[in-house]
Design an enzyme around this catalytic site. Structure first.
Site, mmCIF file in Angstrom:
data_model
loop_
_atom_site.group_PDB
_atom_site.id
_atom_site.type_symbol
_atom_site.label_atom_id
_atom_site.label_comp_id
_atom_site.label_asym_id
_atom_site.label_seq_id
_atom_site.Cartn_x
_atom_site.Cartn_y
_atom_site.Cartn_z
ATOM 1 N N SER A 49 0.834 -1.197 0.000
ATOM 2 C CA SER A 49 0.000 0.000 0.000
ATOM 3 C C SER A 49 0.880 1.263 0.000
ATOM 4 O O SER A 49 1.697 1.432 -0.910
ATOM 5 C CB SER A 49 -0.964 -0.057 1.188
ATOM 6 O OG SER A 49 -1.988 0.896 1.067
ATOM 7 N N ASP A 87 -10.134 -4.282 -4.232
ATOM 8 C CA ASP A 87 -9.213 -3.276 -3.696
ATOM 9 C C ASP A 87 -9.256 -2.054 -4.610
ATOM 10 O O ASP A 87 -9.052 -2.177 -5.817
ATOM 11 C CB ASP A 87 -7.798 -3.866 -3.668
ATOM 12 C CG ASP A 87 -6.739 -2.913 -3.122
ATOM 13 O OD1 ASP A 87 -7.080 -1.752 -2.798
ATOM 14 O OD2 ASP A 87 -5.577 -3.327 -3.025
ATOM 15 N N HIS A 133 -7.864 -5.416 0.103
ATOM 16 C CA HIS A 133 -6.720 -4.625 0.530
ATOM 17 C C HIS A 133 -6.449 -4.893 2.018
ATOM 18 O O HIS A 133 -7.378 -4.977 2.807
ATOM 19 C CB HIS A 133 -7.033 -3.135 0.329
ATOM 20 C CG HIS A 133 -5.842 -2.253 0.498
ATOM 21 N ND1 HIS A 133 -4.989 -1.967 -0.537
ATOM 22 C CD2 HIS A 133 -5.358 -1.608 1.583
ATOM 23 C CE1 HIS A 133 -4.020 -1.175 -0.102
ATOM 24 N NE2 HIS A 133 -4.227 -0.945 1.185
#
Length: 314
Positions: free
Chosen positions: A161, A256, A286
């Site tokens: 991320s 995601d 995610h």
């Protein structure tokens, strides 16, 4: 469209039923505390490693904590390849405790030392504070390679991320500086641009990372610095060139908002002649790699990526 992984569905249902506020409804300090509590409750037993050592190192804006893992079965004087791990959390949340399990799994499966950095978080340190801290740590590892018993000629960067963003940016910085010569970059659902992609629209709500939460993160990290949105240190997809970067593993998840970011970066690297191993998990959400207890698929996913990295670090 794939079916959502059943354990991921359970996690999302529990979050919805908990009655707890979403992270974007909280001040950053409270969001950090809630995120830590939530992630730790979703993690399994700690995998055994050979050693875990904590350091305080001089970052770009003062002292910051760093944790070094050596894989199970390694000896104290063995010189190991090394991976710097930059944690996720939208540049606002995330810390060493949340990422302890993941880094243990990664160290054991890749058979390398892993250096986990707790860089400064926004809004206390806005862009490019996290970038500066991650670059400072990279230089520290090179300088301390002898003492750490790691091989700076066999070095990778990794992250998920926001941490995937930082890993991609550090890879670009290292290439431009000519040192260190990185061997690999491992990018787990990285954010590589600030844009409303199709996957942001499709997965805007209901899958933990929401469009609202992304806006909250960007707002705290960038503040009113609109020029940052075009800066490659925030949006590595916009770098002038992606040639001569280290080979990459990129993982994306179907449910995601950042799915399309990972796809776009893989295409950008490949078009610049960079070797890319691409993994798509159409049924995952995610954040799942930090939920190894609640979503058992996390561990084999991390181990598979670790093995790809290990090949490059031989």
């Amino acid at each position: 469209m794939s079916e959502l992984n059943p354990q991921a569905r359970q996690v999302l249902d529990l979050m919805a039923a908990s009655g707890a506020p979403t992270l974007d409804q909280l001040p950053p300090a409270d969001a950090r505390a809630l995120a830590q509590q939530a992630f730790l409750s979703m993690q399994g037993p700690k995998p055994e490693v050979a050693s875990v050592t904590d350091f305080q190192i001089e970052g770009a804006g003062g002292v910051m904590p760093v944790r070094v893992y050596r894989p199970h079965g390694s000896t104290a004087d063995e010189v190991l390849p090394v991976c710097l791990y930059f944690h996720g959390g939208g540049f606002v949340i995330g810390d060493i405790p949340i990422y302890d399990n993941l880094c243990r799994i990664l160290a054991n499966a890749a058979r390398c030392a892993v250096v986990l950095i707790e860089y400064r978080l926004a809004p206390d340190a806005r862009f490019p504070g996290a970038v500066d801290d991650c670059w400072a740590t990279t230089q520290w590892v090179v300088a301390q390679a002898g003492a750490l018993k790691v091989d700076a000629q066999r070095m990778a960067v990794a992250g998920d991320s926001a941490g995937g963003n930082l890993a991609a940016v550090v890879a670009l910085m290292a290439r431009d500086a000519g040192t260190p010569k990185l061997s690999y970059q491992l990018l787990i659902y990285p954010v590589v641009q600030i844009a409303e992609t199709e996957s942001v629209k499709r997965n805007a709500d209901g899958y933990f990372l929401t469009a609202k939460l992304m806006q909250y993160f960007v707002g705290h990290y960038v503040g009113d610095n609109a020029a940052a949105l075009q800066d490659w240190r925030l949006a590595p997809l916009l770098a002038a060139s992606h040639k001569e970067l280290p080979p990459a593993s990129i993982l994306v998840c179907g449910f995601d908002p950042l799915h399309d970011d990972g796809v776009a970066y893989a295409e950008k690297l490949r078009s610049a002649g960079v070797a890319v191993k691409f993994t798509a998990l159409p049924d995952q959400i995610h954040g799942f790699v930090s939920m190894d207890g609640a979503i058992p698929a996390a561990t084999p996913a991390i181990e598979a990526l670790a093995r790809e990295m290990a090949e490059a670090l031989k």
